[in-house]
Design an enzyme around this catalytic site. Structure first.
Site, PDB file in Angstrom:
ATOM      1  N   GLU A 291       0.809  -1.226   0.000  1.00  0.00           N
ATOM      2  CA  GLU A 291       0.000   0.000   0.000  1.00  0.00           C
ATOM      3  C   GLU A 291       0.837   1.268   0.000  1.00  0.00           C
ATOM      4  OE1 GLU A 291      -3.431  -1.693   2.989  1.00  0.00           O
ATOM      5  OE2 GLU A 291      -1.723  -0.619   3.833  1.00  0.00           O
ATOM      6  N   PRO A 292       1.612   1.512  -1.026  1.00  0.00           N
ATOM      7  CA  PRO A 292       2.372   2.762  -1.033  1.00  0.00           C
ATOM      8  C   PRO A 292       1.462   3.970  -1.246  1.00  0.00           C
ATOM      9  CG  PRO A 292       2.602   1.620  -3.131  1.00  0.00           C
ATOM     10  CD  PRO A 292       1.820   0.701  -2.224  1.00  0.00           C
ATOM     11  N   TYR A 335       5.827  17.836  12.068  1.00  0.00           N
ATOM     12  CA  TYR A 335       6.926  16.863  12.196  1.00  0.00           C
ATOM     13  C   TYR A 335       8.316  17.461  12.000  1.00  0.00           C
ATOM     14  CZ  TYR A 335       2.897  14.247  10.210  1.00  0.00           C
ATOM     15  OH  TYR A 335       1.661  13.768   9.908  1.00  0.00           O
ATOM     16  N   CYS A 362      -1.084  33.199  11.484  1.00  0.00           N
ATOM     17  CA  CYS A 362      -0.824  33.889  12.734  1.00  0.00           C
ATOM     18  C   CYS A 362      -0.325  32.885  13.757  1.00  0.00           C
ATOM     19  CB  CYS A 362      -2.112  34.557  13.192  1.00  0.00           C
ATOM     20  SG  CYS A 362      -1.793  35.820  14.391  1.00  0.00           S
ATOM     21  N   GLU A 363       0.898  32.415  13.541  1.00  0.00           N
ATOM     22  CA  GLU A 363       1.438  31.331  14.372  1.00  0.00           C
ATOM     23  C   GLU A 363       2.946  31.264  14.124  1.00  0.00           C
ATOM     24  OE1 GLU A 363      -1.007  28.495  15.377  1.00  0.00           O
ATOM     25  OE2 GLU A 363       0.494  27.018  15.924  1.00  0.00           O
ATOM     26  N   TYR A 391       0.533  14.163   1.396  1.00  0.00           N
ATOM     27  CA  TYR A 391       0.255  14.678   2.741  1.00  0.00           C
ATOM     28  C   TYR A 391       0.381  16.198   2.815  1.00  0.00           C
ATOM     29  CZ  TYR A 391       0.734   9.703   3.734  1.00  0.00           C
ATOM     30  OH  TYR A 391       0.602   8.340   3.700  1.00  0.00           O
TER      31      TYR A 391
HETATM   32  N1  LLP Z   1      -1.116   1.724   4.792  1.00  0.00           N
HETATM   33  C1  LLP Z   1      -1.445   2.103   6.036  1.00  0.00           C
HETATM   34  C2  LLP Z   1      -2.240   1.205   6.874  1.00  0.00           C
HETATM   35  C3  LLP Z   1      -1.021   3.332   6.526  1.00  0.00           C
HETATM   36  O1  LLP Z   1      -1.342   3.681   7.765  1.00  0.00           O
HETATM   37  C4  LLP Z   1      -0.278   4.198   5.692  1.00  0.00           C
HETATM   38  C5  LLP Z   1       0.142   5.507   6.164  1.00  0.00           C
HETATM   39  C6  LLP Z   1       0.023   3.771   4.387  1.00  0.00           C
HETATM   40  C7  LLP Z   1      -0.399   2.529   3.979  1.00  0.00           C
HETATM   41  C8  LLP Z   1       0.798   4.602   3.415  1.00  0.00           C
HETATM   42  O2  LLP Z   1       2.066   4.924   3.886  1.00  0.00           O
HETATM   43  P1  LLP Z   1       3.095   5.708   2.917  1.00  0.00           P
HETATM   44  O3  LLP Z   1       3.477   4.774   1.807  1.00  0.00           O
HETATM   45  O4  LLP Z   1       2.380   6.906   2.406  1.00  0.00           O
HETATM   46  O5  LLP Z   1       4.220   6.063   3.804  1.00  0.00           O
HETATM   47  N2  LLP Z   1       0.925  12.290   7.593  1.00  0.00           N
HETATM   48  C9  LLP Z   1       2.223  11.643   7.660  1.00  0.00           C
HETATM   49  C10 LLP Z   1       2.175  10.256   7.114  1.00  0.00           C
HETATM   50  C11 LLP Z   1       1.185   9.373   7.825  1.00  0.00           C
HETATM   51  C12 LLP Z   1       1.125   8.003   7.244  1.00  0.00           C
HETATM   52  C13 LLP Z   1       0.013   7.239   7.858  1.00  0.00           C
HETATM   53  N3  LLP Z   1      -0.193   5.953   7.304  1.00  0.00           N
HETATM   54  C14 LLP Z   1       3.237  12.506   6.913  1.00  0.00           C
HETATM   55  O6  LLP Z   1       2.874  13.559   6.425  1.00  0.00           O
HETATM   56  O7  LLP Z   1       4.417  12.146   6.837  1.00  0.00           O
END
Ligand code: LLP
Length: 437
Positions: A291-292, A335, A362-363, A391
């Site tokens: 799941e990318p 982050y 405003c932060e 994101y």
């Molecule tokens: N599958 C599941 C169950 C997940 O929780 C996530 C991400 C993904 C797949 C996809 O992960 P990716 O390939 O995008 O790394 N908001 C944060 C990232 C949170 C990711 C949450 N879950 C940021 O901006 O870095």
């Protein structure tokens, strides 16, 4: 020369993406502006899909984790590239439904799905609900029996892997709100319970060990741990688990220092581990799901801003403010994420000074990049923050009642709006002044 291969410098010495001159894009669509390179999104989808074919005989499905950027047009691209979709809320599922995404390629995640969300998923016969906990399992069974359906589920398992990433985005350990743990027996309990339920079909297991990971080892380790659990289930319950979903989390290049692994290498390495462990344990090769999210869209996106106030506090810091900020990109505020940036109207200018790029909210914490090397900038310059495709829009807000920027999709020199710019009417759209006020 740039962190993303979507970008180049054109003959006018401007930044170009998807064959479009960024200065022209700004003249046509204004700022701030999210720009997504369609070609690179499709290329990334194919990289994963081809790797699944090549290294695992196509016995699997690559899902696009839509939380990274969920719009109807992006769902359509994932569909056309043959990917499935990971959704985590009724809103993401609704987007996919409205985009006409095939329901038999949708997986629904989440640690606290509401009954309404579960109904929506069950009514639409999606491929898989990834069950997070016992309460949810019972809700699904109830809804399914009321509707005379059998629901295919998998289970979110915490394999207990430390993936060395930012604490906030690490989800594979026992102290996490997601899923059930292996080490305290919860995982085996929920599967044992589920096989007894009449309207549930136990189809698979799932884990996700974190995000923005640069190392293959934790994924190999997660695959090994999960397969051992599959073997244990077979031995204890006599049930053969057919599907193993290993989540997402593959790291991307945000800054020149980042050194990500080619995405297809993950499938190559993990496939080897899976074949070995399956042979050793005498279990059959599972159907593999991955799941990318970030790695499909992040590098394909940039955000264009206009530079406004420049404040050089001698001996302290030079702040350069843009006409967006934490509303369209909250990742530094959340982050302390690092980004690279260039001046789109002279991208080859040497980076001679250290500046901090601030937003207009405003932060004080509303920064996009702290202490980065940039050319000398002036008011009106166009700033491109790179690798903002994941994101950013999906985590955007209207803080300070600032309208969200539009998203434009570029390819072969053509730009199409896929999300409209919000205006002040959108800002007050849901406001009500009660009559007696
Ligand atoms: N599958 C599941 C169950 C997940 O929780 C996530 C991400 C993904 C797949 C996809 O992960 P990716 O390939 O995008 O790394 N908001 C944060 C990232 C949170 C990711 C949450 N879950 C940021 O901006 O870095």
């Amino acid at each position: 020369m740039f962190v993303s291969k979507a970008l180049k410098i054109n003959s006018k010495n401007h930044l170009e993406i998807g064959g479009c001159d960024c200065v022209d894009l700004v003249n046509e669509f204004g700022t701030p502006l999210y720009v997504m390179d369609e070609g690179l999104i499709r290329e990334n989808c194919q990289l994963y899909k081809n790797a699944m074919d090549k290294y695992y005989n196509g016995n699997g499905l690559v899902l696009y984790a839509s939380k990274a950027l969920c719009t109807m047009a992006i769902c359509r691209i994932a569909q056309q590239e043959g990917l499935g979709l990971d959704v985590v809320s009724g809103g993401e599922l609704y987007t996919a439904i409205k985009a006409g995404f095939p329901m038999d390629r949708i997986y629904f995640h989440g640690n606290n799905k509401t009954k309404e969300e579960l109904e929506l998923a069950i009514d639409n016969n999606i491929r898989r609900i990834v069950v997070d906990n016992r309460q949810e399992l019972n809700h699904i069974n109830e809804i399914a029996s009321r509707k005379g359906k059998t629901v295919n589920v998998s289970f979110r398992i915490k394999p207990g892997i430390d993936a060395h990433t930012h604490d906030f985005i690490q989800t594979g350990q026992i102290d996490s709100k997601f899923g059930v743990a292996l080490e305290n027996g919860e995982a085996l309990e929920i599967v044992t319970e589920a096989v007894k339920l009449s309207n549930i079909n136990v189809a698979g297991l799932h884990c996700h060990i974190g995000s923005q990971i640069f190392d293959i080892k934790p994924f190999e380790e997660a695959a090994r741990v999960m397969l051992e659990f599959i073997a244990q289930i077979k031995e204890k319950l006599g049930v053969e688990i057919e599907e193993l979903n290993l989540g997402g989390g593959y790291g991307i290049k945000y800054t020149p220092e980042d050194d990500p692994i080619e995405y297809d290498k993950y499938i190559e390495s993990v496939s080897k581990v899976i074949r070995n462990v399956c042979e050793n344990k005498g279990i059959k090769l599972p159907f593999i799901v991955m799941e990318p999210g970030r790695s499909i869209v992040a590098s394909a996106g940039i955000t264009l801003y206009k530079i406004g106030t420049i404040k050089d506090i001698k001996g302290v810091r030079k702040y350069v403010a843009v006409d967006g900020g934490m509303g369209d990109n909250p990742r530094y505020a959340l982050y302390q994420s690092k980004y690279d940036a260039v001046i789109a109207n002279r991208p080859d200018a040497p980076k001679t000074e250290k500046i901090t790029i601030a937003g207009k909210c405003c932060e004080s914490g509303d920064l996009l990049a702290k202490d980065i090397m940039m050319p000398e900038v002036k008011e009106g310059d166009i700033l491109a923050v790179l690798a903002t495709g994941a994101y950013n829009y999906s985590m955007s807000s209207n803080y300070n009642r600032i309208p969200r920027p539009p998203v434009v999709l570029v390819k072969d020199g053509k730009a199409r709006v896929i999300v409209k710019r919000e205006d002040y009417n959108d800002i007050i759209r849901n406001d009500i002044i009660p009559e007696d006020l």
